[in-house]
Enzyme design. Structure first.
Site, short mmCIF file in Angstrom:
data_model
loop_
_atom_site.label_atom_id
_atom_site.label_comp_id
_atom_site.label_asym_id
_atom_site.label_seq_id
_atom_site.Cartn_x
_atom_site.Cartn_y
_atom_site.Cartn_z
N THR A 54 0.83 -1.20 0.00
CA THR A 54 0.00 0.00 0.00
C THR A 54 0.87 1.26 0.00
O THR A 54 1.91 1.26 0.65
CB THR A 54 -0.79 0.05 1.33
N ARG A 109 -13.42 -8.65 -0.93
CA ARG A 109 -12.58 -8.41 0.26
C ARG A 109 -12.10 -6.95 0.28
O ARG A 109 -11.67 -6.40 -0.73
CB ARG A 109 -11.38 -9.36 0.22
N VAL A 110 -12.19 -6.33 1.44
CA VAL A 110 -11.66 -4.98 1.62
C VAL A 110 -10.68 -5.03 2.79
O VAL A 110 -10.98 -5.63 3.83
CB VAL A 110 -12.81 -3.98 1.92
N GLY A 111 -9.53 -4.41 2.62
CA GLY A 111 -8.53 -4.41 3.69
C GLY A 111 -8.63 -3.16 4.54
O GLY A 111 -9.67 -2.51 4.63
N ASP A 112 -7.52 -2.81 5.16
CA ASP A 112 -7.49 -1.66 6.08
C ASP A 112 -7.44 -0.31 5.35
O ASP A 112 -7.86 0.71 5.90
CB ASP A 112 -6.24 -1.75 6.97
N THR A 127 0.55 -0.21 6.43
CA THR A 127 0.74 -1.05 5.25
C THR A 127 0.85 -2.47 5.75
O THR A 127 1.18 -2.71 6.91
CB THR A 127 2.01 -0.62 4.49
N GLY A 172 -4.03 -6.21 5.90
CA GLY A 172 -5.13 -5.36 6.35
C GLY A 172 -5.95 -5.96 7.47
O GLY A 172 -6.39 -5.25 8.38
N1 GLY Z 1 -2.92 -3.04 3.51
C1 GLY Z 1 -3.56 -3.33 2.31
C2 GLY Z 1 -4.52 -4.41 2.35
O1 GLY Z 1 -4.43 -5.29 3.20
O2 GLY Z 1 -5.38 -4.45 1.51
#
Ligand code: GLY
Length: 334
Positions: A193, A221-224, A244, A247
């Protein structure tokens, strides 16, 4: 109020106050007001990984022109989003296991205004769509088709993803990884990221964060990265942080918010990042492949970073205009 009720109420209130002042509900938080004379009013920009060098250069142009940190962090990460050789951010990013490149981004300014998009497909600059969500809607986050419809309505540039080379890699990956089509495997290489924090000459801090996320993830899927408090958090009285890495682990501890709150309690950016990483470590029995890192910047212009594993670095540009890579401190080697 009857005497007995008054007595009971009075006692309860006093007991609560006593308990609070003795730190029974957790260590009392020292009231650390930023010392006005120490607050930095000069330009600083930091961003994760080596793609941060070019991104910082662009952000620096805005800052050194007397611009605002919010404009700098948007302009900076747009460079990474547009780089078709980058496989973890923007239009060159790797797809999910179904072949969709779904992009996540967020942005936050010195007034705690923020905007985010998640699972956005086929739009070149997710960070600018996040900025438009912040500036032009009453909402904080738009996802999926709704985010794309909004972006198109606002005239944002469309693009076709995955790009040819990435599609070819994905097809090969599918052939070789039939079992991963059911359960994605952690791969730290694919979490690079870009998170950026900037301080401007007005003493204001803003941040941005953008990614294509975990390569070959499950669809949806969505991360942080687009989650305010996880991938990014700014409190202009204290400072900012961004994350980074994996997530899921960062969300579990509301990572960037945790770093900022630790700074509020008097920790330096460096110690705050370390303590947040240690909290991630304490919540996981198995750390195999679980790389996470934070960068932080406070109102005094101090910076810090820390990661679970070695290998994390960030780009740092400050008053003298020098833009250098800094190796992060870490908890363990690979
Ligand atoms: N840090 C990015 C993700 O896990 O999508």
């Amino acid at each position: 109020m009857k005497r007995r009720t008054f007595f009971k109420f009075g006692l309860t209130t006093t007991a609560l106050a006593l308990l609070k002042s003795n730190g029974i509900f957790g260590k009392p938080i020292p009231k650390e007001e930023p010392k006005a004379d120490l607050i930095k009013r000069s330009n600083i920009v930091i961003s994760t990984w080596s793609h941060g060098i070019k991104a910082n250069d662009e952000a620096w142009k805005v800052l050194s022109d007397g611009g605002k940190s919010i404009d700098a962090v948007e302009a900076g990460v747009r460079i990474t989003e547009a780089d078709i050789t980058n496989r973890s951010v923007g239009i060159g990013g790797r797809p999910d296991r179904e072949g969709h490149v779904t992009l996540d981004a967020c942005i936050m300014d010195e007034n705690s205004k923020c905007g985010a998009v998640a699972c956005l497909e086929g739009i070149k600059h997710p960070v600018s769509v996040a900025r438009a969500v912040m500036d032009k809607t009453p909402h904080v986050m738009l996802v999926g088709e709704g985010a794309r419809d909004f972006a198109i309505e606002q005239g944002f540039e469309k693009c076709k993803t995955p790009i040819k080379e990435v599609k070819k890699d994905w097809k090969e990956w599918k052939k070789e990884n039939k079992e991963l089509l059911r359960k994605p495997r952690i791969n730290h290489e694919n979490h690079d990221t870009i998170g950026m924090l900037a301080l401007d000459e007005f003493g204001n801090i803003s941040g941005s964060c953008t990614t294509s996320g975990w390569a070959y993830k499950m669809h949806g899927r969505v991360g942080d990265s687009p989650i305010i408090g996880a991938g990014l958090f700014i409190d202009n009285e204290i400072g900012g942080a961004c994350a980074t890495g994996m997530g899921e682990a960062i969300i579990r501890i509301a990572g960037s918010h945790t770093v900022v709150e630790l700074m509020r309690q008097g920790k330096s950016p460096q110690d705050a990042c370390r303590l947040a990483v240690e909290r991630i470590i304490s919540k996981h029995d198995d750390l195999t492949g679980l790389q996470c890192g934070f960068i932080a910047l406070d109102v005094y212009g101090r910076v810090g970073s820390y990661s679970v594993y070695s290998g994390f670095n960030y780009a740092f540009q400050k008053e003298d205009g020098k833009n250098v890579m800094v190796d992060s401190e870490y908890n363990r080697s690979w």
